[in-house]
Design an enzyme around this catalytic site. Structure first.
Site, PDB file in Angstrom:
ATOM      1  N   HIS A  86      19.204  36.039   7.970  1.00 46.21           N
ATOM      2  CA  HIS A  86      20.241  35.708   6.989  1.00 46.21           C
ATOM      3  C   HIS A  86      19.747  36.031   5.577  1.00 46.21           C
ATOM      4  O   HIS A  86      18.580  35.821   5.258  1.00 46.21           O
ATOM      5  CB  HIS A  86      20.611  34.223   7.097  1.00 46.21           C
ATOM      6  CG  HIS A  86      21.857  33.894   6.343  1.00 46.21           C
ATOM      7  ND1 HIS A  86      21.861  33.705   4.983  1.00 46.21           N
ATOM      8  CD2 HIS A  86      23.145  33.777   6.751  1.00 46.21           C
ATOM      9  CE1 HIS A  86      23.108  33.457   4.591  1.00 46.21           C
ATOM     10  NE2 HIS A  86      23.902  33.501   5.642  1.00 46.21           N
ATOM     11  N   GLU A 155      26.706  41.067   6.627  1.00 49.46           N
ATOM     12  CA  GLU A 155      27.003  40.129   5.542  1.00 49.46           C
ATOM     13  C   GLU A 155      26.474  40.692   4.234  1.00 49.46           C
ATOM     14  O   GLU A 155      25.293  40.506   3.898  1.00 49.46           O
ATOM     15  CB  GLU A 155      26.318  38.780   5.800  1.00 49.46           C
ATOM     16  CG  GLU A 155      26.759  38.072   7.054  1.00 49.46           C
ATOM     17  CD  GLU A 155      26.559  36.567   6.937  1.00 49.46           C
ATOM     18  OE1 GLU A 155      27.540  35.844   7.080  1.00 49.46           O
ATOM     19  OE2 GLU A 155      25.428  36.125   6.677  1.00 49.46           O
TER      20      GLU A 155
END
Ligand code: 13P
Length: 231
Positions: A86, A155
């Site tokens: 992430h 992302e």
């Protein structure tokens, strides 16, 4: 479709329990993932399409790693899915590609589902799609893209928590290019809202969404799952 909520540093034990139990009571058939903080992991009785995951872990079963959570601790709560790579871990906590690969290999050895996150910062996006893709492909260095339990989440860093989602065209272009090499489901994440869910899920090659801010309200998250169920 996979509809995933990353709680980040939000919710406590009680609110997580209420959130998860509500989602579980709705008989959705989309694949649902919820990533609460470690302290809110618990024993939930869930239908097989709903999984509780971990936002992070230390790549060891157990040992002397003060302050870290290993797989012994995750297995106690039947965690079946983990987030790796992430952007907040890469950028705020300085995780390197090397440390990310160690986590990846460890979770793969445990046959856990892995949602592997990739995405470019703003200055790379401004250089155009070729720069974006070469940046993203570098984030796959050392990563086994043929792992059966892999899910990839695109992302873009500049879209996370900013309210500024990537355009449908930008998402499609990156997912199409990822699809040329990657057979796993491909998700999009970055300021997804209830209002944008349908259009994003309708993009060819988009297999779901990984949502932060807008998913922390169970009403919103439920609406997103309903939209997915109806596509
Ligand atoms: P936001 O939905 O808050 O932009 O966060 C996206 C994200 O980081 C999901 O992992």
């Amino acid at each position: 479709m996979i509809i995933a909520s990353n709680f980040k540093t939000n919710h406590n034990r009680q609110s997580t329990k209420e959130f998860v139990n509500f989602i579980n009571s709705q008989n959705y058939f989309s694949e649902v993932r919820v990533y609460p903080p470690f302290t809110a992991l618990g024993h939930f009785e869930l239908t097989p399409n709903i999984r509780i995951g971990a936002q992070n872990f230390y790549p060891a079963q157990n040992g002397s790693f003060t302050g870290e959570i290993g797989f012994d601790q995750l297995e106690e709560f039947e965690v079946e899915s983990v987030l790796i790579g992430h952007s907040e871990r890469r950028h705020i906590f300085g995780e390197t590609q090397e440390s990310i690969c160690k986590k990846y290999d460890f979770a793969k050895g445990k046959e856990s589902e892995i949602i592997y996150c990739v995405g470019e910062p703003k200055e790379i996006r401004e250089q155009g799609i070729e720069a974006v893709m070469s940046y993203i492909w570098e984030q796959f260095d050392g990563i086994d893209i043929d792992y059966d339990e892999l899910v990839v989440a695109y992302e873009p860093v500049w879209a996370i928590g900013t309210g500024l989602s990537a355009s449908l065209e930008d998402i499609k272009e990156v997912l199409d290019r990822l699809r040329m090499r990657i057979k796993s489901p491909l998700l999009y994440g970055g300021s997804v809202k209830v209002e944008t869910t349908k259009d994003i899920l309708s993009i060819e090659n988009c297999g779901g969404i990984l949502v932060g801010t807008a998913s922390w309200s169970v009403e919103n998250f439920s609406k997103m799952i309903e939209i997915s169920d109806n596509i």
